[in-house]
Design a protein around this motif. Structure first.
Motif, PDB file in Angstrom:
ATOM      1  N   VAL A 170      47.789  55.264  43.931  1.00 60.49           N
ATOM      2  CA  VAL A 170      48.753  54.167  44.083  1.00 60.49           C
ATOM      3  C   VAL A 170      48.208  53.010  43.240  1.00 60.49           C
ATOM      4  CG1 VAL A 170      49.790  52.522  45.698  1.00 60.49           C
ATOM      5  CG2 VAL A 170      49.390  54.896  46.424  1.00 60.49           C
ATOM      6  N   ASN A 171      48.934  52.671  42.169  1.00 59.87           N
ATOM      7  CA  ASN A 171      48.445  51.638  41.241  1.00 59.87           C
ATOM      8  C   ASN A 171      48.879  50.235  41.678  1.00 59.87           C
ATOM      9  OD1 ASN A 171      47.317  53.640  39.724  1.00 59.87           O
ATOM     10  ND2 ASN A 171      48.874  53.611  38.110  1.00 59.87           N
ATOM     11  N   ILE A 172      47.893  49.381  41.887  1.00 60.57           N
ATOM     12  CA  ILE A 172      48.173  48.015  42.361  1.00 60.57           C
ATOM     13  C   ILE A 172      47.812  47.014  41.268  1.00 60.57           C
ATOM     14  CG2 ILE A 172      47.611  46.299  44.139  1.00 60.57           C
ATOM     15  CD1 ILE A 172      46.471  48.703  45.801  1.00 60.57           C
ATOM     16  N   VAL A 173      48.708  46.017  41.054  1.00 60.34           N
ATOM     17  CA  VAL A 173      48.324  44.875  40.212  1.00 60.34           C
ATOM     18  C   VAL A 173      48.238  43.647  41.115  1.00 60.34           C
ATOM     19  CG1 VAL A 173      49.290  45.775  38.050  1.00 60.34           C
ATOM     20  CG2 VAL A 173      50.716  44.343  39.537  1.00 60.34           C
ATOM     21  N   GLU A 174      47.328  42.742  40.749  1.00 57.87           N
ATOM     22  CA  GLU A 174      47.084  41.566  41.598  1.00 57.87           C
ATOM     23  C   GLU A 174      47.263  40.291  40.793  1.00 57.87           C
ATOM     24  OE1 GLU A 174      42.959  41.084  42.831  1.00 57.87           O
ATOM     25  OE2 GLU A 174      43.602  40.273  44.768  1.00 57.87           O
ATOM     26  N   LEU A 175      48.089  39.377  41.328  1.00 56.82           N
ATOM     27  CA  LEU A 175      48.230  38.045  40.724  1.00 56.82           C
ATOM     28  C   LEU A 175      47.370  37.099  41.552  1.00 56.82           C
ATOM     29  CD1 LEU A 175      52.069  37.872  40.008  1.00 56.82           C
ATOM     30  CD2 LEU A 175      50.234  37.667  38.304  1.00 56.82           C
ATOM     31  N   GLN A 176      46.268  36.668  40.968  1.00 56.23           N
ATOM     32  CA  GLN A 176      45.355  35.794  41.708  1.00 56.23           C
ATOM     33  C   GLN A 176      45.805  34.333  41.641  1.00 56.23           C
ATOM     34  OE1 GLN A 176      41.176  36.176  40.648  1.00 56.23           O
ATOM     35  NE2 GLN A 176      41.549  38.201  39.826  1.00 56.23           N
ATOM     36  N   GLY A 177      45.400  33.574  42.642  1.00 54.75           N
ATOM     37  CA  GLY A 177      45.652  32.131  42.621  1.00 54.75           C
ATOM     38  C   GLY A 177      44.715  31.453  41.629  1.00 54.75           C
ATOM     39  N   THR A 178      44.702  30.127  41.654  1.00 51.74           N
ATOM     40  CA  THR A 178      43.866  29.331  40.753  1.00 51.74           C
ATOM     41  C   THR A 178      42.413  29.817  40.750  1.00 51.74           C
ATOM     42  OG1 THR A 178      45.288  27.435  41.157  1.00 51.74           O
ATOM     43  CG2 THR A 178      43.065  26.957  40.330  1.00 51.74           C
ATOM     44  N   THR A 179      41.896  30.061  39.566  1.00 49.91           N
ATOM     45  CA  THR A 179      40.530  30.576  39.426  1.00 49.91           C
ATOM     46  C   THR A 179      39.521  29.630  40.086  1.00 49.91           C
ATOM     47  OG1 THR A 179      41.199  31.532  37.322  1.00 49.91           O
ATOM     48  CG2 THR A 179      38.831  31.384  37.726  1.00 49.91           C
ATOM     49  N   GLY A 180      38.684  30.183  40.948  1.00 44.42           N
ATOM     50  CA  GLY A 180      37.646  29.382  41.601  1.00 44.42           C
ATOM     51  C   GLY A 180      38.105  28.697  42.876  1.00 44.42           C
ATOM     52  N   LYS A 202      44.330  51.747  44.292  1.00 41.30           N
ATOM     53  CA  LYS A 202      43.461  51.220  43.226  1.00 41.30           C
ATOM     54  C   LYS A 202      44.063  49.981  42.579  1.00 41.30           C
ATOM     55  CE  LYS A 202      40.963  55.243  41.538  1.00 41.30           C
ATOM     56  NZ  LYS A 202      41.818  56.399  41.969  1.00 41.30           N
ATOM     57  N   ILE A 203      43.231  48.928  42.452  1.00 46.35           N
ATOM     58  CA  ILE A 203      43.683  47.744  41.704  1.00 46.35           C
ATOM     59  C   ILE A 203      43.428  48.027  40.225  1.00 46.35           C
ATOM     60  CG2 ILE A 203      43.342  45.267  41.333  1.00 46.35           C
ATOM     61  CD1 ILE A 203      42.542  45.040  44.278  1.00 46.35           C
ATOM     62  N   ILE A 204      44.514  48.164  39.447  1.00 47.45           N
ATOM     63  CA  ILE A 204      44.349  48.532  38.033  1.00 47.45           C
ATOM     64  C   ILE A 204      44.335  47.297  37.125  1.00 47.45           C
ATOM     65  CG2 ILE A 204      45.290  50.872  38.271  1.00 47.45           C
ATOM     66  CD1 ILE A 204      47.942  49.672  37.009  1.00 47.45           C
ATOM     67  N   ASN A 227      50.788  48.503  31.535  1.00 46.97           N
ATOM     68  CA  ASN A 227      50.661  49.603  32.501  1.00 46.97           C
ATOM     69  C   ASN A 227      52.001  50.253  32.790  1.00 46.97           C
ATOM     70  OD1 ASN A 227      47.739  48.899  33.452  1.00 46.97           O
ATOM     71  ND2 ASN A 227      48.890  46.984  33.579  1.00 46.97           N
ATOM     72  N   PRO A 228      52.187  51.487  32.314  1.00 48.12           N
ATOM     73  CA  PRO A 228      53.477  52.155  32.529  1.00 48.12           C
ATOM     74  C   PRO A 228      53.770  52.432  34.005  1.00 48.12           C
ATOM     75  CG  PRO A 228      51.884  53.637  31.456  1.00 48.12           C
ATOM     76  CD  PRO A 228      51.266  52.277  31.493  1.00 48.12           C
ATOM     77  N   LYS A 229      52.741  52.631  34.818  1.00 45.49           N
ATOM     78  CA  LYS A 229      53.009  52.953  36.224  1.00 45.49           C
ATOM     79  C   LYS A 229      52.373  51.894  37.151  1.00 45.49           C
ATOM     80  CE  LYS A 229      52.292  56.627  39.687  1.00 45.49           C
ATOM     81  NZ  LYS A 229      51.413  55.967  40.652  1.00 45.49           N
ATOM     82  N   ILE A 230      53.234  50.994  37.648  1.00 47.72           N
ATOM     83  CA  ILE A 230      52.779  50.005  38.633  1.00 47.72           C
ATOM     84  C   ILE A 230      53.542  50.286  39.926  1.00 47.72           C
ATOM     85  CG2 ILE A 230      52.704  47.545  39.264  1.00 47.72           C
ATOM     86  CD1 ILE A 230      52.554  46.879  36.259  1.00 47.72           C
TER      87      ILE A 230
END
Ligand code: GYE
Length: 331
Positions: A170-180, A202-204, A227-230
């Motif tokens: 299972v391919n996961i993408v993550e949008l993180q908040g403000t760095t730090g 898995k976080i890809i 990434n073709p498969k999200i």
């Protein structure tokens, strides 16, 4: 007659002296510090992160409204997501001799010097929403806000449950908040810990979208190109998830169906997307910290003991729960 003159003068001098002492005493009992104004109001200097998200707007409204309701004289500064602006604002508050300083630190590190300056000036500091990583806990009185690790964990646990039958990756993408920032660091940590329960998850790709819609859209476009498969998107807040919706739709995919979307916050627009089936799950983070903050400001100003950590109570929402909660949602 002449004999009475000196005694009259003495009485006049004594009366003037008494009057002066009386006035000073009144001033002291009103402000409690003898140095401030004598209208009995406390002055709170507040340095806000910025106006990056729906959450932040609701938080600012909560703080301004509760200050007015509590009779607190609020000096509000918007740092536009820059630490240097927050440091400047705090130094200004120290110079103005406010009674209490509160702030929501944009990032976790780099606050010791300015916090030490506030401590030396004997101005109590309250951390609200986000925390700092200072080792010296005496630099601030309390931290009022959410448990961000828990929010990430709740998001991850929901996903583990949803995908428990998955036989392949299972391919996961993550949008993180403000760095730090504390919420970015902690939500990432909690989510990663929870999904470790299933090695198929898995976080890809994982990158910052700075907690904004524009950032979420732009980074999601890159994710989709690369990434073709999200299968899953975990966005650290609603706004980045909402921005990502545009990128997903533009790529010809159906949000909430082709890609499972999990976010954090549960502001109105996020709840609407969840109720409409475009989002799949939200871990709540409450921005309504104003009333508790005013209460704490008064307490620390009076020298009362307050707990070192005050955690906000929050919940999670599925699509059905969002439909039910939406009509009552205030922000
Ligand atoms: O989740 C996000 C905002 O610090 C909890 O900041 C806050 C976060 C919130 O920009 O939407």
């Amino acid at each position: 007659m002449r004999d009475h003159l000196p005694s009259r003068r003495i009485i006049a001098v004594l009366a003037a002296a008494l009057l002066a002492t009386g006035t000073a005493a009144c001033g002291n009992s009103d402000t409690g510090d003898g140095g401030g104004k004598d209208d009995g109001k406390i002055t709170l200097g507040f340095s806000q992160v910025g106006a990056e998200s729906g959450w932040r707007t609701a938080n600012t409204t909560s703080i301004k409204e509760s200050a007015a309701a509590a009779g607190v004289d609020l000096k509000f500064d918007d740092a536009q997501q820059k630490q240097e602006n927050q440091i400047k604002a705090i130094r200004n508050f120290i110079q103005q001799k406010v009674d209490v300083i509160a702030f929501s630190p944009v990032v976790e590190s780099g606050w010791d010097t300015v916090l030490k300056e506030a401590k030396d000036a004997k101005i109590p500091v309250i951390l609200t929403d986000r925390s700092v990583d200072s080792a010296d806990k005496s630099l601030y009185k309390t931290f009022l806000g959410s448990d961000f690790v828990k929010e990430g964990r709740l998001a991850g646990e929901w996903l583990v449950e949803q995908k428990k039958g998955a036989t392949g990756p299972v391919n996961i993408v993550e949008l993180q908040g403000t760095t730090g920032s504390a919420p970015a660091n902690d939500r990432k940590k909690g989510f990663a810990e929870a999904i470790a329960a299933n090695p198929n998850l898995k976080i890809i790709a994982s990158q910052s979208g700075d907690f904004t819609r524009a950032g979420g859209k732009q980074v999601m476009e890159q994710f989709l190109k690369a990434n073709p498969k999200i299968d899953v998107l975990f966005a650290h807040n609603d706004d980045m998830g909402l921005g990502a919706l545009e990128a997903i739709t533009a790529a010809g995919k159906v949000p909430g169906k082709d890609i499972t979307i999990i976010t954090v916050d549960a502001v109105k627009d996020g709840m609407q997307a969840l109720a409409d089936g475009r989002f799949n799950f939200i871990a709540e983070c409450s921005p309504l910290l104003g009333p508790q903050l005013m209460d704490l400001a008064k307490k620390v100003h009076n020298g009362e003991e307050v707990p070192a950590r005050i955690e906000t109570q929050e919940t999670t929402f599925t699509q059905e729960q969002a439909k039910a909660a939406l009509p009552e949602r205030k922000y």
